[in-house]
Write a protein that holds these residues in place. Structure first.
Motif, PDB file in Angstrom:
ATOM      1  N   TYR A  61       0.814  -1.217   0.000  1.00 51.37           N
ATOM      2  CA  TYR A  61       0.000   0.000   0.000  1.00 51.37           C
ATOM      3  C   TYR A  61       0.851   1.272   0.000  1.00 51.37           C
ATOM      4  N   SER A  62       2.018   1.232  -0.601  1.00 54.95           N
ATOM      5  CA  SER A  62       2.894   2.403  -0.615  1.00 54.95           C
ATOM      6  C   SER A  62       2.257   3.561  -1.381  1.00 54.95           C
ATOM      7  N   SER A  63       2.296   4.735  -0.784  1.00 56.31           N
ATOM      8  CA  SER A  63       1.721   5.935  -1.396  1.00 56.31           C
ATOM      9  C   SER A  63       2.650   6.485  -2.474  1.00 56.31           C
ATOM     10  N   ASP A  64       2.143   7.446  -3.234  1.00 59.24           N
ATOM     11  CA  ASP A  64       2.973   8.087  -4.255  1.00 59.24           C
ATOM     12  C   ASP A  64       4.229   8.690  -3.633  1.00 59.24           C
ATOM     13  N   ALA A  65       4.067   9.366  -2.505  1.00 60.50           N
ATOM     14  CA  ALA A  65       5.211  10.004  -1.845  1.00 60.50           C
ATOM     15  C   ALA A  65       6.216   8.959  -1.364  1.00 60.50           C
ATOM     16  N   GLU A  66       5.698   7.860  -0.837  1.00 54.01           N
ATOM     17  CA  GLU A  66       6.584   6.798  -0.357  1.00 54.01           C
ATOM     18  C   GLU A  66       7.363   6.184  -1.517  1.00 54.01           C
ATOM     19  N   LEU A  67       6.686   5.935  -2.614  1.00 55.38           N
ATOM     20  CA  LEU A  67       7.355   5.354  -3.784  1.00 55.38           C
ATOM     21  C   LEU A  67       8.393   6.313  -4.351  1.00 55.38           C
ATOM     22  N   SER A  68       8.076   7.594  -4.365  1.00 55.25           N
ATOM     23  CA  SER A  68       9.025   8.583  -4.870  1.00 55.25           C
ATOM     24  C   SER A  68      10.303   8.584  -4.041  1.00 55.25           C
ATOM     25  N   LEU A  69      10.151   8.486  -2.721  1.00 59.31           N
ATOM     26  CA  LEU A  69      11.324   8.465  -1.846  1.00 59.31           C
ATOM     27  C   LEU A  69      12.096   7.153  -2.016  1.00 59.31           C
ATOM     28  N   MET A  70      11.377   6.060  -2.183  1.00 60.50           N
ATOM     29  CA  MET A  70      12.045   4.772  -2.400  1.00 60.50           C
ATOM     30  C   MET A  70      12.879   4.791  -3.677  1.00 60.50           C
ATOM     31  N   LYS A  71      12.323   5.382  -4.717  1.00 53.49           N
ATOM     32  CA  LYS A  71      13.070   5.469  -5.966  1.00 53.49           C
ATOM     33  C   LYS A  71      14.293   6.351  -5.807  1.00 53.49           C
ATOM     34  N   GLU A  72      14.116   7.476  -5.121  1.00 56.86           N
ATOM     35  CA  GLU A  72      15.229   8.402  -4.887  1.00 56.86           C
ATOM     36  C   GLU A  72      16.343   7.740  -4.078  1.00 56.86           C
ATOM     37  N   ARG A  73      15.967   6.925  -3.104  1.00 58.80           N
ATOM     38  CA  ARG A  73      16.946   6.296  -2.210  1.00 58.80           C
ATOM     39  C   ARG A  73      17.462   4.947  -2.740  1.00 58.80           C
ATOM     40  N   GLY A  74      16.855   4.441  -3.809  1.00 52.62           N
ATOM     41  CA  GLY A  74      17.292   3.154  -4.347  1.00 52.62           C
ATOM     42  C   GLY A  74      16.894   1.958  -3.504  1.00 52.62           C
ATOM     43  N   VAL A  75      15.806   2.088  -2.760  1.00 49.86           N
ATOM     44  CA  VAL A  75      15.336   0.992  -1.904  1.00 49.86           C
ATOM     45  C   VAL A  75      14.872  -0.186  -2.763  1.00 49.86           C
ATOM     46  N   PHE A  76      15.209  -1.394  -2.352  1.00 42.15           N
ATOM     47  CA  PHE A  76      14.743  -2.605  -3.017  1.00 42.15           C
ATOM     48  C   PHE A  76      13.426  -3.061  -2.409  1.00 42.15           C
ATOM     49  N   ILE A  77      12.453  -3.343  -3.257  1.00 35.60           N
ATOM     50  CA  ILE A  77      11.174  -3.908  -2.827  1.00 35.60           C
ATOM     51  C   ILE A  77      11.267  -5.423  -2.914  1.00 35.60           C
TER      52      ILE A  77
END
Length: 428
Positions: free
Chosen positions: A272-288
């Motif tokens: 249920y990741s929000s748009d803001a959460e996904l944007s930060l994940m992409k910026e930080r290179g987090v692996f899902i």
């Protein structure tokens, strides 16, 4: 595990990803390894490699090793049970009482010996694994996993709140001290196993503990693994606990434990990741770590994996033992495709289902990127390979290598795994 000659070749039907949309399948090819790295895949053995050791697998499938980005080793003892509960109830009534048993090293050795033997003979070649909060039991798990030859990250779990009387660290100070002791006792001890910082999830870790873990992360330059936006009740709970944050991911990011060049991070689920959460994940290179079987069993939901792939986020697959009931990464591939079809049909018809190519990529190259140049047979990638013998699966018609691979994935018959190589070393 046996050490291989510096240079050797395998012959068979070779299948591997080159990107999320493309799966290369060669009906008869040679796969060359040199000093633990892939040299290339060839229809005929090049002249410079004539005379090297070559094992002919008689048309068995040869595919890259598979990478499990999320599982809990202590939960393997009850996998396939208690599947009628939702996440938070499942944690409190089943998982925490079981994990508390790992304070007893005799029990831990019995349970972890079963787990390590089974994962050694599975499709998994690399994995990121949760232990428990117990230092001695986690070191035992590391000892046993080292012997398998698999390349793994293993974490001592941190949790100083919202556990149980039997499963909760006394304080943030105690948790941090135990973590440092664990790191000091295992540094330089292993060839195949590495430590990973493991705050269980935000509800289990106080702000003081997260602050101390951030200091440990920076000192020891550790990667991080945890859970994110798995369940709606969990997300609401995090909002209550962390009122100064606007979304779940910020609960980690405010402490510097959410990716970035100095903090490689795996976050499991992200249903249920929000748009803001996904944007930060992409910026930080987090692996899902997408865990389709667990998300189904615990009634969590269906992650929008199509969106994550199209937006270029790092994504791999996890079995999430024991929320997931199967250790098979072949099954995880099939599950990922199937739940994406349900999401497309029932939730959001703008997100097409996953293809075989995309889900296979997630299990190999997608998750493999967390471990380095891993997950395909391109030149310079670490030589991780599986030998799949489907000769006992009868069929009346001729099948291509791709058709055979798809059938094996859907049948999820791990008994077909007859060989495994990791960094050029033959595991069996």
């Amino acid at each position: 595990m046996t050490r291989n000659p510096a240079t050797f070749a395998l012959r068979g039907a070779v299948c591997f990803s080159t990107d999320p949309q493309h799966l290369t399948c060669l009906e008869d090819a040679y796969l060359v390894c040199q000093n633990g790295l892939t040299v290339g895949v060839y229809p005929q053995l090049p002249e410079q490699f004539r005379g090297i050791p070559c094992e002919d697998f008689n048309n068995c499938l040869i595919v890259p090793g598979m990478n499990d980005l999320h599982l809990h080793a202590p939960q393997y003892a009850f996998h396939g049970m208690y599947m009628d509960l939702e996440l938070l109830e499942w944690l409190n009534t089943v998982t925490f009482p079981e994990e508390a048993r790992y304070a007893d090293l005799n029990y831990a050795e019995k349970a972890y010996s079963i787990f390590t033997d089974d994962i050694k003979h599975s499709a998994t070649t690399r994995a990121s694994i949760f232990g428990t909060l117990h230092v001695d039991a986690t070191e035992l798990l590391m000892d046993l996993m080292e012997k398998t030859g698999l390349k793994t990250f293993i974490g001592k779990v941190n949790m100083d709140r919202n556990g149980s009387l039997a499963l909760q660290e006394a304080s943030a100070v105690v948790s941090a001290k135990d973590t440092v002791r664990w790191l000091e006792e295992t540094t330089g001890k292993y060839e195949n196993v590495k430590p990973i910082l493991t705050p269980r999830f935000t509800p289990s870790c106080s702000d003081e503990l997260m602050t101390r873990l951030a200091e440990i992360q920076r000192t020891y330059r550790l990667p991080v693994q945890s859970h994110l936006s798995e369940n709606q009740g969990e997300i609401a709970w995090v909002k209550e606990l962390c009122q100064g944050t606007s979304f779940y991911g910020e609960a980690y990011d405010q402490f510097g434990l959410f990716g970035g060049e100095q903090c490689p991070t795996i976050m499991a689920h992200c249903v249920y990741s929000s748009d803001a959460e996904l944007s930060l994940m992409k910026e930080r290179g987090v692996f899902i770590a997408h865990c389709p079987q667990s998300n189904t069993n615990l009634s969590s939901g269906i992650a929008p994996t199509r969106r994550y792939i199209e937006e270029g986020l790092h994504i791999g697959l996890g079995t999430d033992i024991a929320g997931g009931h199967s250790l098979s990464m072949l099954r995880a591939i099939a599950d990922a495709i199937q739940v994406s079809k349900l999401r497309w049909r029932l939730v959001d018809d703008s997100l097409k289902p996953l293809s075989l190519e995309e889900a296979f990529y997630m299990a190999t190259m997608g998750g493999g990127a967390f471990f380095g140049k891993v997950g395909t047979f391109a030149e310079g990638y670490e030589f991780d390979a599986l030998i799949l013998d489907d000769s006992k699966l009868r069929h009346p018609q001729p099948l291509t290598a791709r058709e055979r691979l798809e059938r094996l994935i859907y049948l999820s018959d791990d008994s077909c795994i007859t060989g495994k190589y990791i960094s050029g070393n033959k595991i069996f």
